[in-house]
Design a protein around this motif. Structure first.
Motif, short mmCIF file in Angstrom:
data_model
loop_
_atom_site.label_atom_id
_atom_site.label_comp_id
_atom_site.label_asym_id
_atom_site.label_seq_id
_atom_site.Cartn_x
_atom_site.Cartn_y
_atom_site.Cartn_z
N THR A 100 3.18 -3.14 1.10
CA THR A 100 3.60 -1.83 1.21
C THR A 100 2.84 -0.74 0.30
O THR A 100 2.61 0.19 0.68
N GLN A 101 2.46 -1.40 -0.99
CA GLN A 101 1.66 -0.48 -1.81
C GLN A 101 0.33 -0.12 -1.17
O GLN A 101 -0.03 0.96 -1.18
N GLU A 102 -0.30 -1.29 -0.40
CA GLU A 102 -1.61 -0.77 0.09
C GLU A 102 -1.55 0.38 0.94
O GLU A 102 -2.34 1.07 1.42
N VAL A 103 -0.27 0.22 2.05
CA VAL A 103 0.02 1.09 3.19
C VAL A 103 0.20 2.54 2.22
O VAL A 103 -0.41 3.29 3.02
N LEU A 104 0.93 2.47 1.39
CA LEU A 104 1.21 3.94 1.04
C LEU A 104 -0.02 4.49 0.37
O LEU A 104 -0.05 5.80 0.48
N ALA A 107 -2.67 4.71 3.82
CA ALA A 107 -2.53 5.55 4.90
C ALA A 107 -1.81 7.08 4.73
O ALA A 107 -1.95 7.97 5.10
N LEU A 108 -1.13 6.99 3.62
CA LEU A 108 -0.39 8.30 3.07
C LEU A 108 -0.99 8.84 1.79
O LEU A 108 -0.43 9.82 1.52
N GLY A 109 -2.01 8.25 1.13
CA GLY A 109 -2.33 8.69 -0.02
C GLY A 109 -1.70 8.75 -1.38
O GLY A 109 -1.95 9.69 -2.38
N TYR A 110 -0.52 8.08 -1.45
CA TYR A 110 0.22 7.72 -2.55
C TYR A 110 -0.73 7.44 -3.93
O TYR A 110 -1.36 6.20 -3.70
N ASP A 111 -0.42 7.70 -4.85
CA ASP A 111 -1.14 7.31 -6.14
C ASP A 111 0.00 6.58 -6.88
O ASP A 111 1.18 6.21 -6.34
N ALA A 116 5.23 4.22 -8.30
CA ALA A 116 5.92 3.69 -9.28
C ALA A 116 7.65 4.64 -9.41
O ALA A 116 8.64 3.90 -9.48
N ALA A 117 7.55 5.93 -9.13
CA ALA A 117 8.39 6.78 -9.00
C ALA A 117 9.43 6.20 -7.69
O ALA A 117 10.61 6.00 -8.18
N LEU A 118 8.84 5.93 -6.54
CA LEU A 118 9.79 5.48 -5.59
C LEU A 118 10.12 4.12 -6.05
O LEU A 118 11.48 3.70 -5.76
#
Length: 138
Positions: A100-104, A107-111, A116-118
């Motif tokens: 999950t963390q790798e994909v976010l 693929a989605l550019g999440y930092d 952590a907020a999610l």
């Protein structure tokens, strides 16, 4: 009678006869009768029966592969064998949330802050159910 109607009628008859024979001659008896009549057929097995069958053992279809959390897990080998084409070694299926963390991130550019907020908001389920990669704070 048109050919299509004749084919449908024949299929219904074959289906009824097959069902009747299955009820009256279960298992191999029905198979012998079908083969004698020139009808291609084979034994219908459950998944468990199929993987424990002599054919599966002979073709070495059930193998074991390493799993990072549980040790070894059973695996179905590819039933097709190629003489000159190598087949990739199988790997264990990922655990729920493992990537999950790798994909976010990729693929989605999440930092890390967004991830952590999610996580704090419960987007990934309760902390006990999440897969936490080594070195990742919960």
């Amino acid at each position: 009678m048109p050919a299509a109607a004749s084919a449908r009628s024949g299929a219904r008859c074959c289906s009824r006869c097959s069902a009747r024979r299955s009820r009256s001659s279960p298992g191999r008896t029905g198979s012998r009768a079908s083969r004698a009549a020139g009808v291609p057929c084979g034994q219908v097995r459950s998944v468990g029966e199929a993987i424990r069958s002599p054919e599966a053992r002979e073709r070495r279809l059930v193998t074991r592969i390493p799993h990072p959390q549980v040790g070894w897990v059973p695996n179905m080998a590819l039933p097709i064998r190629y003489s000159r084409t190598p087949i990739a070694d199988p790997v264990a299926a990922p655990t729920v949330g493992q990537h999950t963390q790798e994909v976010l991130r990729e693929a989605l550019g999440y930092d890390e802050d967004r991830f952590a907020a999610l996580a704090r908001a419960g987007a990934f389920g309760p902390p006990a159910e999440r897969h936490e990669p080594a070195g990742t704070p919960a």
